[in-house]
Design an enzyme around this catalytic site. Structure first.
Site, PDB file in Angstrom:
ATOM      1  N   ARG A 218     -80.786 -34.200 -29.754  1.00 22.78           N
ATOM      2  CA  ARG A 218     -79.660 -34.703 -30.565  1.00 22.78           C
ATOM      3  C   ARG A 218     -78.401 -34.084 -30.002  1.00 22.78           C
ATOM      4  NH1 ARG A 218     -79.099 -35.579 -37.016  1.00 22.78           N
ATOM      5  NH2 ARG A 218     -80.351 -37.366 -36.358  1.00 22.78           N
TER       6      ARG A 218
ATOM      7  N   HIS B  56     -78.763 -44.397 -31.865  1.00 21.15           N
ATOM      8  CA  HIS B  56     -79.741 -43.688 -32.710  1.00 21.15           C
ATOM      9  C   HIS B  56     -81.059 -44.479 -32.680  1.00 21.15           C
ATOM     10  CE1 HIS B  56     -81.312 -40.988 -35.505  1.00 21.15           C
ATOM     11  NE2 HIS B  56     -80.595 -41.238 -36.586  1.00 21.15           N
TER      12      HIS B  56
ATOM     13  N   GLN C 178     -84.208 -43.989 -35.232  1.00 18.04           N
ATOM     14  CA  GLN C 178     -83.913 -44.477 -36.587  1.00 18.04           C
ATOM     15  C   GLN C 178     -84.215 -45.970 -36.706  1.00 18.04           C
ATOM     16  OE1 GLN C 178     -82.398 -42.835 -39.433  1.00 18.04           O
ATOM     17  NE2 GLN C 178     -82.988 -44.771 -40.379  1.00 18.04           N
TER      18      GLN C 178
ATOM     19  N   ASP D 213     -73.712 -47.063 -43.305  1.00 17.09           N
ATOM     20  CA  ASP D 213     -73.877 -45.687 -42.825  1.00 17.09           C
ATOM     21  C   ASP D 213     -72.601 -44.944 -43.224  1.00 17.09           C
ATOM     22  OD1 ASP D 213     -74.695 -43.383 -41.474  1.00 17.09           O
ATOM     23  OD2 ASP D 213     -74.326 -44.180 -39.461  1.00 17.09           O
TER      24      ASP D 213
ATOM     25  N   CYS E 138     -79.278 -45.254 -43.279  1.00 11.55           N
ATOM     26  CA  CYS E 138     -80.099 -44.303 -42.512  1.00 11.55           C
ATOM     27  C   CYS E 138     -80.132 -42.931 -43.185  1.00 11.55           C
ATOM     28  CB  CYS E 138     -79.586 -44.196 -41.080  1.00 11.55           C
ATOM     29  SG  CYS E 138     -77.890 -43.617 -40.970  1.00 11.55           S
TER      30      CYS E 138
ATOM     31  N   ARG F 197     -89.451 -42.886 -41.071  1.00 11.50           N
ATOM     32  CA  ARG F 197     -89.123 -42.103 -39.878  1.00 11.50           C
ATOM     33  C   ARG F 197     -90.358 -41.362 -39.369  1.00 11.50           C
ATOM     34  NH1 ARG F 197     -83.906 -40.661 -38.573  1.00 11.50           N
ATOM     35  NH2 ARG F 197     -84.928 -40.016 -36.643  1.00 11.50           N
TER      36      ARG F 197
HETATM   37  N1   CP Z   1     -80.965 -40.512 -40.519  1.00  8.33           N
HETATM   38  C1   CP Z   1     -80.975 -39.352 -39.831  1.00  8.33           C
HETATM   39  O1   CP Z   1     -81.042 -39.299 -38.592  1.00  8.33           O
HETATM   40  O2   CP Z   1     -80.911 -38.267 -40.624  1.00  8.33           O
HETATM   41  P1   CP Z   1     -80.752 -36.759 -40.163  1.00  8.33           P
HETATM   42  O3   CP Z   1     -79.331 -36.591 -39.663  1.00  8.33           O
HETATM   43  O4   CP Z   1     -81.005 -35.969 -41.412  1.00  8.33           O
HETATM   44  O5   CP Z   1     -81.734 -36.460 -39.081  1.00  8.33           O
HETATM   45  N1  NVA Z   2     -73.616 -42.080 -37.966  1.00 11.40           N
HETATM   46  C1  NVA Z   2     -74.155 -40.854 -38.508  1.00 11.40           C
HETATM   47  C2  NVA Z   2     -75.641 -40.933 -38.599  1.00 11.40           C
HETATM   48  C3  NVA Z   2     -76.300 -39.721 -39.186  1.00 11.40           C
HETATM   49  C4  NVA Z   2     -77.793 -39.830 -39.207  1.00 11.40           C
HETATM   50  C5  NVA Z   2     -73.715 -39.671 -37.655  1.00 11.40           C
HETATM   51  O1  NVA Z   2     -73.701 -39.783 -36.422  1.00 11.40           O
HETATM   52  O2  NVA Z   2     -73.356 -38.630 -38.222  1.00 11.40           O
END
Ligand code: CP
Ligand code: NVA
Length: 305
Positions: free
Chosen positions: A102, A129, A132, A224, A264, A292
């Protein structure tokens, strides 16, 4: 050859198979079927940003499949003290079986994959992502029984989640409408790429600033957060610009009666969605979050030998 999952496009040839196999795996897990396919396998998980779902679902997936996962924060790694991403990839390739990353920057995920001899999975970056999105389409298929021909309306920020959802919509033959305030639409590259995929599957990708036309007759409404991780400095400006894009009871009344609401998560209740919608009978957000776990299992099984 190793298989990285950096973009939804890395599942271009078999995206719906990921979805179907994920649903099957979930059923067999719930029926008590034991699966030890990750026996003695280790997943390294590098998280530059916060996570609840991605971290816990990948770690639990590895445990349930008989393997092991290691959480790594750059704050505690030599990466945080200047060791390069390339060297980190080369070193970890000799120790673990796959890496989840990440990252703030998409280029860094690409850099890690380029310098690792093991598969690299994108656990979210500024552009995509993908993990997801496997769980999302599993959820839609479970609820609607199909994907082709559905109208999916995404309302909010043209961000990482939106880009990946849009790419996958074409792959499954769903119509995808994205409604954002002016100036917050998805990057042109993703729109073009999604449209060329959608054309082959006879579906449509529509980008608009009018949420009413996006939501009208929709089977799925997805939103989101307005402010993604790493954009905190824009909070005030964005919250003002997005105010009329809140998913609330007035907005969802334009959709099909049996529409489903998706997010998400994490949700910022009272901003992009109201409690009334998030907690309504049409909301599938917690089934989506649970999926997930099952989606990560199928991704791990497809990339780790
Ligand atoms: N939806 C998602 O990726 O959540 P987290 O940021 O908690 O991993
Ligand atoms: N768009 C959001 C998704 C979090 C899971 C972010 O990048 O923070």
């Amino acid at each position: 050859m190793k298989r990285d999952i950096i973009s939804v496009l890395d599942m271009k040839s078999d995206f719906e198979k990921f979805v179907d196999d994920g649903i099957k795996l979930k059923k067999s897990f719930k029926a008590g079927v034991k699966d030890s396919s990750m026996d003695r396998k280790t997943l390294g998980m590098i998280f530059e940003k916060a996570s609840t779902r991605t971290r816990v679902s990948f770690e639990t997936a590895m445990t349930q499949l008989g393997g092991h996962a290691i959480y790594l924060s750059p704050k505690d790694m030599q990466m945080g003290r200047g060791e390069t991403i390339a060297d980190t990839g080369r070193v970890l390739s000799g120790m673990v079986d796959a890496l989840l990353y990440r990252a703030f920057e998409h280029e860094n995920v690409v850099e890690l994959a380029k310098n690792s001899s093991i598969p690299v999975i994108n656990g979210l970056d500024n552009l995509e992502h993908p993990t997801q999105i496997v769980a999302d389409y599993m959820t839609i298929k479970e609820k609607k029984g199909k994907l082709k021909g559905l109208k999916i309306a995404y309302v909010g920020d043209g961000n990482n989640t939106a880009n990946s959802l849009m790419l996958a919509a074409g792959l499954v033959g769903a119509d995808f409408w994205i409604a954002t305030p002016k100036g917050y639409g998805p990057p042109e590259y993703f729109v073009k790429e999604s449209r060329s995929i959608a054309k082959r599957h006879r579906s449509e990708i529509e980008v608009t600033n009018n949420y009413r036309e996006a939501v009208a007759g929709a089977d799925v409404i997805y939103t989101d957060v307005w402010v993604s991780m790493g954009e905190e400095q824009d909070r005030e400006k964005k919250e003002k610009a997005f105010r009329s894009f809140q998913v609330n009871e007035r907005m969802v009344s334009l959709a099909k009666k049996d529409y489903i609401f998706m997010h998400c998560l994490p949700a910022h209740r009272g901003l992009e969605v109201t409690d009334e919608v998030a907690d309504s009978k049409n909301s599938v957000i917690f089934q989506e979050a649970e999926n997930r776990l099952h989606a990560e299992k199928i991704i791990l099984k497809k990339v780790i030998d």
